[in-house]
Design a protein around this motif. Structure first.
Motif, PDB file in Angstrom:
ATOM      1  N   ALA A   6      -6.345  39.768  82.666  1.00 42.14           N
ATOM      2  CA  ALA A   6      -5.005  39.944  83.226  1.00 42.14           C
ATOM      3  C   ALA A   6      -4.105  38.783  82.818  1.00 42.14           C
ATOM      4  CB  ALA A   6      -5.089  40.035  84.742  1.00 42.14           C
ATOM      5  N   ARG A   7      -2.978  39.126  82.226  1.00 45.48           N
ATOM      6  CA  ARG A   7      -2.001  38.116  81.824  1.00 45.48           C
ATOM      7  C   ARG A   7      -0.831  38.168  82.785  1.00 45.48           C
ATOM      8  NH1 ARG A   7      -4.026  39.937  76.732  1.00 45.48           N
ATOM      9  NH2 ARG A   7      -2.610  41.685  76.771  1.00 45.48           N
TER      10      ARG A   7
ATOM     11  N   ALA B  32      -6.511  33.221  82.860  1.00 38.91           N
ATOM     12  CA  ALA B  32      -7.511  32.182  83.119  1.00 38.91           C
ATOM     13  C   ALA B  32      -8.203  31.748  81.834  1.00 38.91           C
ATOM     14  CB  ALA B  32      -8.543  32.682  84.124  1.00 38.91           C
ATOM     15  N   HIS B  33      -8.044  32.528  80.764  1.00 37.24           N
ATOM     16  CA  HIS B  33      -8.697  32.237  79.489  1.00 37.24           C
ATOM     17  C   HIS B  33      -7.775  31.611  78.457  1.00 37.24           C
ATOM     18  CE1 HIS B  33     -12.190  34.518  80.775  1.00 37.24           C
ATOM     19  NE2 HIS B  33     -11.359  35.437  81.213  1.00 37.24           N
ATOM     20  N   GLY B  34      -6.449  31.789  78.620  1.00 36.63           N
ATOM     21  CA  GLY B  34      -5.528  31.283  77.612  1.00 36.63           C
ATOM     22  C   GLY B  34      -4.086  31.606  77.924  1.00 36.63           C
ATOM     23  N   PHE B  35      -3.237  31.471  76.899  1.00 32.06           N
ATOM     24  CA  PHE B  35      -1.813  31.698  77.091  1.00 32.06           C
ATOM     25  C   PHE B  35      -1.169  32.117  75.778  1.00 32.06           C
ATOM     26  CE2 PHE B  35      -2.510  27.282  76.013  1.00 32.06           C
ATOM     27  CZ  PHE B  35      -1.488  26.946  75.124  1.00 32.06           C
ATOM     28  N   MET B  36       0.032  32.678  75.869  1.00 34.70           N
ATOM     29  CA  MET B  36       0.817  33.038  74.698  1.00 34.70           C
ATOM     30  C   MET B  36       2.120  32.259  74.736  1.00 34.70           C
ATOM     31  SD  MET B  36       2.495  36.621  73.455  1.00 34.70           S
ATOM     32  CE  MET B  36       3.966  36.404  74.438  1.00 34.70           C
ATOM     33  N   VAL B  37       2.540  31.780  73.575  1.00 34.29           N
ATOM     34  CA  VAL B  37       3.824  31.092  73.468  1.00 34.29           C
ATOM     35  C   VAL B  37       4.722  31.874  72.527  1.00 34.29           C
ATOM     36  CG1 VAL B  37       2.860  28.808  73.945  1.00 34.29           C
ATOM     37  CG2 VAL B  37       3.058  29.580  71.587  1.00 34.29           C
ATOM     38  N   ASP B  38       6.028  31.730  72.727  1.00 33.38           N
ATOM     39  CA  ASP B  38       6.968  32.270  71.759  1.00 33.38           C
ATOM     40  C   ASP B  38       7.716  31.092  71.136  1.00 33.38           C
ATOM     41  OD1 ASP B  38       8.641  31.620  73.906  1.00 33.38           O
ATOM     42  OD2 ASP B  38       8.951  33.696  74.471  1.00 33.38           O
ATOM     43  N   GLY B  39       8.365  31.326  70.020  1.00 30.22           N
ATOM     44  CA  GLY B  39       9.028  30.256  69.299  1.00 30.22           C
ATOM     45  C   GLY B  39       8.043  29.280  68.681  1.00 30.22           C
ATOM     46  N   ALA B  40       6.902  29.787  68.236  1.00 30.69           N
ATOM     47  CA  ALA B  40       5.833  28.922  67.714  1.00 30.69           C
ATOM     48  C   ALA B  40       5.722  29.047  66.205  1.00 30.69           C
ATOM     49  CB  ALA B  40       4.510  29.298  68.380  1.00 30.69           C
ATOM     50  N   ASP B  41       6.831  28.907  65.504  1.00 35.98           N
ATOM     51  CA  ASP B  41       6.820  29.102  64.058  1.00 35.98           C
ATOM     52  C   ASP B  41       6.078  28.002  63.299  1.00 35.98           C
ATOM     53  OD1 ASP B  41       8.823  27.413  64.913  1.00 35.98           O
ATOM     54  OD2 ASP B  41      10.270  28.035  63.414  1.00 35.98           O
TER      55      ASP B  41
ATOM     56  N   LEU C 110       6.225  39.340  91.081  1.00 38.73           N
ATOM     57  CA  LEU C 110       5.495  39.187  89.827  1.00 38.73           C
ATOM     58  C   LEU C 110       4.069  38.719  90.045  1.00 38.73           C
ATOM     59  CD1 LEU C 110       8.199  37.542  87.567  1.00 38.73           C
ATOM     60  CD2 LEU C 110       7.446  39.918  87.569  1.00 38.73           C
ATOM     61  N   ARG C 111       3.765  38.201  91.235  1.00 41.53           N
ATOM     62  CA  ARG C 111       2.412  37.718  91.506  1.00 41.53           C
ATOM     63  C   ARG C 111       1.492  38.869  91.831  1.00 41.53           C
ATOM     64  NH1 ARG C 111       4.239  33.674  95.937  1.00 41.53           N
ATOM     65  NH2 ARG C 111       5.692  32.446  94.714  1.00 41.53           N
ATOM     66  N   ARG C 112       0.249  38.753  91.428  1.00 38.97           N
ATOM     67  CA  ARG C 112      -0.746  39.765  91.777  1.00 38.97           C
ATOM     68  C   ARG C 112      -1.169  39.562  93.222  1.00 38.97           C
ATOM     69  NH1 ARG C 112      -4.808  41.122  87.154  1.00 38.97           N
ATOM     70  NH2 ARG C 112      -4.920  42.871  88.535  1.00 38.97           N
ATOM     71  N   SER C 113      -1.493  40.655  93.894  1.00 36.99           N
ATOM     72  CA  SER C 113      -1.983  40.526  95.262  1.00 36.99           C
ATOM     73  C   SER C 113      -3.409  40.012  95.238  1.00 36.99           C
ATOM     74  CB  SER C 113      -1.921  41.885  95.969  1.00 36.99           C
ATOM     75  OG  SER C 113      -2.718  42.809  95.277  1.00 36.99           O
ATOM     76  N   ARG C 114      -3.776  39.273  96.260  1.00 37.15           N
ATOM     77  CA  ARG C 114      -5.127  38.675  96.303  1.00 37.15           C
ATOM     78  C   ARG C 114      -6.081  39.637  96.842  1.00 37.15           C
ATOM     79  NH1 ARG C 114      -4.303  32.371  97.713  1.00 37.15           N
ATOM     80  NH2 ARG C 114      -2.591  32.089  96.347  1.00 37.15           N
TER      81      ARG C 114
END
Length: 112
Positions: free
Chosen positions: A16-17, A43-52, A108-112
């Motif tokens: 889940a992202r 929990a495993h990683g992330f995505m960035v934009d503007g990463a040329d 935007l937060r997931r429910s627990r």
């Protein structure tokens, strides 16, 4: 007899992202400090934009709320986006606190 599936990078991408809007200054071993914008987080990683300037295999260290510095490496790039995998998985309770601090909009937060 099979002993079970081993997770691959592709399988980790199904985690889940959470959409975030988080500017960071990443520490890159060769290029020094790089400004990046984290667009989503798991929990495993992330995505960035503007990463040329990021290439596959690059390692960076970023600072996240609640956990501090964490190392990640780039596993994919496309256009000006890049996906990073953390060196270690973030514990669920720490991850939920990160999301709460980065997503002020409760819808935007997931429910627990």
């Amino acid at each position: 007899m099979s002993v079970g599936a081993q997770l691959s990078v592709t399988d980790l991408r199904r985690a889940a992202r959470h959409p975030v809007d988080y500017p960071v200054i990443a520490e890159h071993h060769e290029r020094g400090d790089i400004k990046m914008h984290v667009a989503n987080l798991s929990a495993h990683g992330f995505m960035v934009d503007g990463a040329d300037t990021i290439a596959r295999g690059d390692r960076v260290i970023i600072r996240l709320p609640e956990i501090g510095r964490i190392e990640a490496y780039c596993i994919w790039t496309r256009d000006e986006r890049a996906g990073f995998q953390f060196e270690r998985i973030i514990r669920l309770d720490d991850f939920m606190r990160i999301i709460e601090s980065l997503q002020p909009n409760p819808r935007l937060r997931r429910s627990r």
